[in-house]
Design a protein around this motif. Structure first.
Motif, short mmCIF file in Angstrom:
data_model
loop_
_atom_site.label_atom_id
_atom_site.label_comp_id
_atom_site.label_asym_id
_atom_site.label_seq_id
_atom_site.Cartn_x
_atom_site.Cartn_y
_atom_site.Cartn_z
N GLY A 19 0.83 -1.20 0.00
CA GLY A 19 0.00 0.00 0.00
C GLY A 19 0.87 1.25 0.00
N CYS A 20 0.40 2.28 -0.67
CA CYS A 20 1.05 3.59 -0.66
C CYS A 20 2.29 3.72 -1.55
N VAL A 21 2.60 2.70 -2.33
CA VAL A 21 3.78 2.82 -3.19
C VAL A 21 3.48 3.61 -4.47
N GLY A 22 2.19 3.77 -4.78
CA GLY A 22 1.82 4.58 -5.94
C GLY A 22 1.18 3.81 -7.09
N LYS A 23 0.63 2.65 -6.81
CA LYS A 23 0.01 1.85 -7.87
C LYS A 23 -1.14 2.61 -8.54
N MET A 31 -3.86 6.86 -17.41
CA MET A 31 -5.20 6.93 -18.00
C MET A 31 -5.68 8.36 -18.19
N GLU A 32 -5.41 9.22 -17.22
CA GLU A 32 -6.02 10.55 -17.25
C GLU A 32 -5.01 11.68 -17.17
N ASP A 33 -3.72 11.30 -17.12
CA ASP A 33 -2.66 12.30 -16.97
C ASP A 33 -2.92 13.23 -15.80
N ARG A 34 -3.30 12.64 -14.69
CA ARG A 34 -3.51 13.43 -13.48
C ARG A 34 -2.68 12.86 -12.34
N PHE A 35 -2.50 13.67 -11.31
CA PHE A 35 -1.84 13.21 -10.09
C PHE A 35 -2.61 13.78 -8.91
N ASN A 36 -2.75 12.97 -7.88
CA ASN A 36 -3.46 13.41 -6.68
C ASN A 36 -2.58 13.14 -5.47
N ALA A 37 -2.36 14.16 -4.67
CA ALA A 37 -1.48 13.99 -3.51
C ALA A 37 -2.15 13.17 -2.40
N GLN A 38 -3.45 13.00 -2.52
CA GLN A 38 -4.15 12.20 -1.51
C GLN A 38 -3.96 10.71 -1.80
N HIS A 39 -4.24 9.95 -0.79
CA HIS A 39 -4.22 8.50 -0.98
C HIS A 39 -5.45 8.12 -1.82
N LEU A 40 -5.24 7.31 -2.82
CA LEU A 40 -6.30 7.09 -3.80
C LEU A 40 -6.96 5.72 -3.69
N LEU A 89 4.98 -4.93 -10.63
CA LEU A 89 5.29 -5.12 -9.21
C LEU A 89 5.93 -3.82 -8.72
N VAL A 90 5.13 -3.06 -8.03
CA VAL A 90 5.53 -1.67 -7.73
C VAL A 90 6.07 -1.55 -6.31
N TYR A 91 7.17 -0.82 -6.19
CA TYR A 91 7.63 -0.43 -4.86
C TYR A 91 7.99 1.04 -4.88
N ASP A 92 8.26 1.56 -3.69
CA ASP A 92 8.61 2.97 -3.50
C ASP A 92 10.12 3.02 -3.25
N ILE A 93 10.85 3.73 -4.10
CA ILE A 93 12.32 3.70 -3.99
C ILE A 93 12.84 4.25 -2.66
N THR A 94 11.98 4.91 -1.89
CA THR A 94 12.41 5.42 -0.58
C THR A 94 12.07 4.44 0.55
N ASP A 95 11.53 3.28 0.18
CA ASP A 95 11.02 2.36 1.20
C ASP A 95 11.55 0.94 0.94
N GLN A 96 12.58 0.57 1.69
CA GLN A 96 13.22 -0.73 1.53
C GLN A 96 12.22 -1.89 1.74
N ASP A 97 11.33 -1.75 2.70
CA ASP A 97 10.35 -2.82 2.95
C ASP A 97 9.49 -3.09 1.73
#
Ligand code: GDP
Ligand code: MG
Length: 176
Positions: A19-23, A31-40, A89-97
């Motif tokens: 969760g929270c890695v940005g999937k 799809m929509e060329d948008r970004f939202n800073a909130q959790h989606l 398979l997505v991860y967040d480069i700032t999060d080793q876990d």
């Protein structure tokens, strides 16, 4: 496993990762060329589809399955990725876990699906380079050892996202 309707090829790809890695953000950007800073995770549909024109003139329909946040409860099982031609398979480069979690998904997918599924490991959030916890080379080396592709993206800055989905389509076509 793969359905054909007329000249249109149908592909299924799933998003996996902690969760929270940005999937969901990657899908929203693509799809929509948008970004939202909130959790989606709870806001978005879990299934999106996009038509893509292939170089040879054929058309493909890319069906992308996103989670509705079940990964938080460790509740994603084979039913989710059954029949899929590819997995991101997505991860967040700032999060080793989150990188370790990708490794466990790779093991599970290779065990359950062998090499019939195209795997792309995605290091997301490259805009947070100063907080990087997983080296590019490490992730690339790992991907090579498991026969996966490796790409880095920023859903926020729209870096590498179009290329990621192009690569996905390309790999799934190669598997036909
Ligand atoms: P998911 O749970 O994996 O679907 O993750 P989300 O797409 O909901 O994103 C989780 C959080 O990370 C949200 O606050 C997003 O705005 C943020 N986020 C997603 N992608 C990026 C990115 O590339 N860079 C940065 N800085 N934040 C991101
Ligand atoms: Mg989500």
């Amino acid at each position: 496993r793969r359905t054909r309707s007329g000249p249109t090829l149908n592909f299924k790809a799933v998003l996996l990762g902690e969760g929270c890695v940005g999937k969901t953000s990657l899908v929203l950007r693509y799809m929509e060329d948008r970004f939202n800073a909130q959790h989606l995770s709870t806001l978005q549909a879990s299934f999106v589809t996009r038509k893509v024109a292939l170089e040879d003139g054929r058309r493909a329909q890319l069906n992308i399955w996103d989670t509705a946040g079940q990964e938080r409860f460790h509740a994603l099982g084979p039913i989710y990725y059954r029949g899929s031609d590819g997995a991101l398979l997505v991860y967040d480069i700032t999060d080793q876990d989150s990188f370790q979690k990708v490794k466990s998904w790779v093991r599970e997918l290779r065990q359950m699906r062998g090499t019939e599924i195209a795997l792309i490991i995605v290091g997301n959030k490259t805009d947070l380079e100063e907080h990087r916890a997983v080296a590019y080379e490490e992730a690339l080396q790992y991907a090579r050892t498991v026969g996966a592709q490796y790409v880095e993206t920023s859903a926020k800055e729209n870096e590498g996202v179009a290329e990621l989905f192009e690569l996905l389509t390309h790999l799934m076509l190669e598997q036909l």
